[in-house]
Write a protein that holds these residues in place. Structure first.
Motif, PDB file in Angstrom:
ATOM      1  N   ASP A 127     147.085  48.391  29.460  1.00 53.68           N
ATOM      2  CA  ASP A 127     145.894  47.592  29.740  1.00 53.68           C
ATOM      3  C   ASP A 127     145.113  47.400  28.440  1.00 53.68           C
ATOM      4  O   ASP A 127     144.299  48.235  28.064  1.00 53.68           O
ATOM      5  CB  ASP A 127     145.027  48.292  30.794  1.00 53.68           C
ATOM      6  N   ARG A 128     145.381  46.318  27.735  1.00 57.82           N
ATOM      7  CA  ARG A 128     144.745  46.053  26.449  1.00 57.82           C
ATOM      8  C   ARG A 128     143.431  45.309  26.665  1.00 57.82           C
ATOM      9  O   ARG A 128     143.407  44.245  27.281  1.00 57.82           O
ATOM     10  CB  ARG A 128     145.685  45.249  25.541  1.00 57.82           C
ATOM     11  N   ARG A 129     142.370  45.879  26.140  1.00 58.47           N
ATOM     12  CA  ARG A 129     141.053  45.299  26.325  1.00 58.47           C
ATOM     13  C   ARG A 129     140.349  45.138  24.984  1.00 58.47           C
ATOM     14  O   ARG A 129     140.663  45.813  24.007  1.00 58.47           O
ATOM     15  CB  ARG A 129     140.203  46.153  27.256  1.00 58.47           C
ATOM     16  N   ILE A 130     139.360  44.243  24.971  1.00 58.98           N
ATOM     17  CA  ILE A 130     138.586  43.968  23.770  1.00 58.98           C
ATOM     18  C   ILE A 130     137.150  44.400  24.014  1.00 58.98           C
ATOM     19  O   ILE A 130     136.580  44.147  25.073  1.00 58.98           O
ATOM     20  CB  ILE A 130     138.641  42.470  23.418  1.00 58.98           C
ATOM     21  N   GLY A 131     136.573  45.064  23.031  1.00 52.80           N
ATOM     22  CA  GLY A 131     135.191  45.515  23.144  1.00 52.80           C
ATOM     23  C   GLY A 131     134.426  45.267  21.860  1.00 52.80           C
ATOM     24  O   GLY A 131     134.992  45.321  20.755  1.00 52.80           O
ATOM     25  N   PHE A 132     133.145  44.990  22.000  1.00 52.13           N
ATOM     26  CA  PHE A 132     132.272  44.802  20.848  1.00 52.13           C
ATOM     27  C   PHE A 132     131.312  45.983  20.764  1.00 52.13           C
ATOM     28  O   PHE A 132     130.647  46.326  21.736  1.00 52.13           O
ATOM     29  CB  PHE A 132     131.458  43.504  20.962  1.00 52.13           C
ATOM     30  N   GLY A 133     131.244  46.598  19.591  1.00 52.83           N
ATOM     31  CA  GLY A 133     130.239  47.600  19.304  1.00 52.83           C
ATOM     32  C   GLY A 133     129.088  46.931  18.577  1.00 52.83           C
ATOM     33  O   GLY A 133     129.238  46.475  17.447  1.00 52.83           O
ATOM     34  N   VAL A 134     127.952  46.852  19.235  1.00 50.04           N
ATOM     35  CA  VAL A 134     126.804  46.141  18.672  1.00 50.04           C
ATOM     36  C   VAL A 134     125.531  46.789  19.176  1.00 50.04           C
ATOM     37  O   VAL A 134     125.523  47.447  20.226  1.00 50.04           O
ATOM     38  CB  VAL A 134     126.848  44.646  19.071  1.00 50.04           C
ATOM     39  N   ARG A 135     124.458  46.624  18.424  1.00 47.92           N
ATOM     40  CA  ARG A 135     123.147  47.133  18.823  1.00 47.92           C
ATOM     41  C   ARG A 135     122.161  45.986  18.787  1.00 47.92           C
ATOM     42  O   ARG A 135     122.125  45.219  17.835  1.00 47.92           O
ATOM     43  CB  ARG A 135     122.715  48.275  17.914  1.00 47.92           C
ATOM     44  N   GLY A 136     121.360  45.908  19.825  1.00 49.11           N
ATOM     45  CA  GLY A 136     120.476  44.757  19.939  1.00 49.11           C
ATOM     46  C   GLY A 136     121.234  43.565  20.504  1.00 49.11           C
ATOM     47  O   GLY A 136     122.222  43.708  21.213  1.00 49.11           O
ATOM     48  N   ILE A 137     120.775  42.369  20.182  1.00 48.57           N
ATOM     49  CA  ILE A 137     121.399  41.143  20.655  1.00 48.57           C
ATOM     50  C   ILE A 137     122.534  40.747  19.713  1.00 48.57           C
ATOM     51  O   ILE A 137     122.359  40.737  18.494  1.00 48.57           O
ATOM     52  CB  ILE A 137     120.366  40.007  20.749  1.00 48.57           C
ATOM     53  N   LEU A 138     123.684  40.439  20.280  1.00 49.26           N
ATOM     54  CA  LEU A 138     124.831  40.004  19.489  1.00 49.26           C
ATOM     55  C   LEU A 138     124.652  38.534  19.112  1.00 49.26           C
ATOM     56  O   LEU A 138     124.789  37.647  19.944  1.00 49.26           O
ATOM     57  CB  LEU A 138     126.127  40.191  20.283  1.00 49.26           C
ATOM     58  N   ARG A 139     124.342  38.318  17.846  1.00 51.02           N
ATOM     59  CA  ARG A 139     124.218  36.964  17.320  1.00 51.02           C
ATOM     60  C   ARG A 139     125.197  36.826  16.168  1.00 51.02           C
ATOM     61  O   ARG A 139     125.043  37.447  15.108  1.00 51.02           O
ATOM     62  CB  ARG A 139     122.790  36.691  16.848  1.00 51.02           C
ATOM     63  N   PHE A 140     126.219  36.019  16.372  1.00 55.14           N
ATOM     64  CA  PHE A 140     127.297  35.907  15.383  1.00 55.14           C
ATOM     65  C   PHE A 140     126.801  35.310  14.074  1.00 55.14           C
ATOM     66  O   PHE A 140     127.326  35.641  13.002  1.00 55.14           O
ATOM     67  CB  PHE A 140     128.436  35.059  15.956  1.00 55.14           C
ATOM     68  N   ASP A 141     125.797  34.438  14.133  1.00 55.12           N
ATOM     69  CA  ASP A 141     125.353  33.761  12.925  1.00 55.12           C
ATOM     70  C   ASP A 141     124.652  34.692  11.942  1.00 55.12           C
ATOM     71  O   ASP A 141     124.540  34.371  10.756  1.00 55.12           O
ATOM     72  CB  ASP A 141     124.430  32.593  13.284  1.00 55.12           C
TER      73      ASP A 141
END
Length: 253
Positions: A127-141
Motif C-alpha cells: 500500500d504505497r501512499r504519499i504524505g506531506f510533512g508541513v507546518r502551517g498552511i501548505l503554499r507551494f509558491d
C-alpha cells in the motif's frame, strides 16, 4: 449632576458634551504611551530569555532539532492531489515555540513556511501512499526547500512521479531540492531496466524545469548514473551526493 451610588456615596456625573475635547486627546496619548510601555516590557522580557543569548548558529541547530519531522507529521493518503491540491488549503498546526513571541516567530518563519517534506512510503504489504510533512498552511509558491523522501524498496515511479511533477509546477521558487532515496539501484539492461531508464529521464526532466534551483542534495545508495545525470541537467545547481540516508527510521538513529 449628583448621583447616589452604592454605600450612600455621592458621585458627580458630567455629561460627555461638557467634557473638553482636549481632554480626550490627552487621555488617548496617555493610553498609547501605556501600551508602548507594555510592548517594550514584553520585548525586553523576550530578549532576556537565555535562548536569545546564544549565538545565532547555535539557535539554528536547536531549531533544526526541534523542527525535525516524525511519522506523525505526515498525513499519508492514496489521493494526494485531492488532499494537498484541493480547493481547501492543506494545513497543520504551527510549532508551539513559534507562537510564543514575535521574535521567535520571525526566526522560525523561513524554516517553517519555506520548507516541506514529500514522502512516499509503504503501508502494509503493498500500500504505497504519499504524505506531506508541513507546518502551517501548505503554499507551494513560498517553498524554498523541498525534501523528496522515497522510502520504498523499489522506485515504484508510477505511484508518485506524476504528483511530484504537479508539485514542481507549483513550487517555482525552490532554491534547494533534497532527494532521499531508499530504493535499490536498477540495472539498465532488460525490459525492467529500459522502463526504469525512461522514468529516470522523466524525473530528471521535471527537476530541470526549476529555474531558480541552486542546490541539489542526494542521500542514499543511488545508481552510479545519477551524479552525471544531475550534473547534465544544468550547470547552475550545486550537486552534493551522500551515501547515507537523510530520513532515519525509529531505532536506526
Amino acid at each position: 449632576m449628583l448621583v447616589q451610588g452604592p454605600f450612600n456615596a455621592t458621585y458627580i456625573f458630567v455629561p460627555s458634551r461638557y467634557v473638553c475635547p482636549r481632554w480626550r486627546e490627552v487621555q488617548s496619548l496617555h493610553l498609547n504611551k501605556l501600551w508602548m510601555d507594555v510592548f517594550t516590557l514584553l520585548v525586553d522580557m523576550q530578549f532576556q530569555s537565555p535562548l536569545f543569548h546564544l549565538p545565532r548558529e547555535v539557535r539554528d541547530d536547536i531549531f533544526d532539532f526541534y523542527l525535525a519531522y516524525d511519522h506523525i507529521d505526515f498525513e499519508d493518503t492514496l489521493r494526494p492531489q485531492l488532499v494537498y491540491m484541493g480547493d481547501v488549503p492543506y494545513s497543520r498546526p504551527l510549532p508551539a515555540l513559534m507562537i510564543t513571541c514575535k521574535s521567535l516567530y520571525q526566526e522560525l518563519r523561513p524554516k517553517v513556511h519555506g520548507q516541506a517534506v514529500l514522502r512516499v512510503a509503504v503501508h502494509g504489504w503493498n500500500d504505497r501512499r504519499i504524505g506531506f510533512g508541513v507546518r502551517g498552511i501548505l503554499r507551494f509558491d513560498r517553498l524554498e526547500k523541498l525534501w523528496l523522501v522515497v522510502a520504498t524498496e523499489h522506485p515504484n515511479w508510477n505511484s508518485w512521479l506524476l504528483f511530484f511533477g504537479e508539485v514542481i509546477k507549483r513550487a517555482r521558487n525552490l532554491l534547494a531540492l533534497a532527494i532521499d532515496w531508499n530504493p535499490r539501484p536498477v540495472d539498465s539492461v532488460g525490459w525492467v531496466g529500459r522502463v526504469n531508464m525512461k522514468k529516470e529521464d522523466e524525473f530528471f526532466g521535471i527537476v530541470a524545469t526549476l529555474e531558480k534551483l541552486q542546490v541539489i542534495q542526494v542521500y542514499g545508495n543511488i545508481s552510479s548514473r545519477w551524479p552525471s545525470r544531475l550534473d547534465a541537467i544544468t550547470t547552475r545547481p550545486y550537486v552534493v551526493c551522500h551515501r547515507f540516508r537523510w530520513w532515519r527510521e525509529p531505532g536506526l538513529d
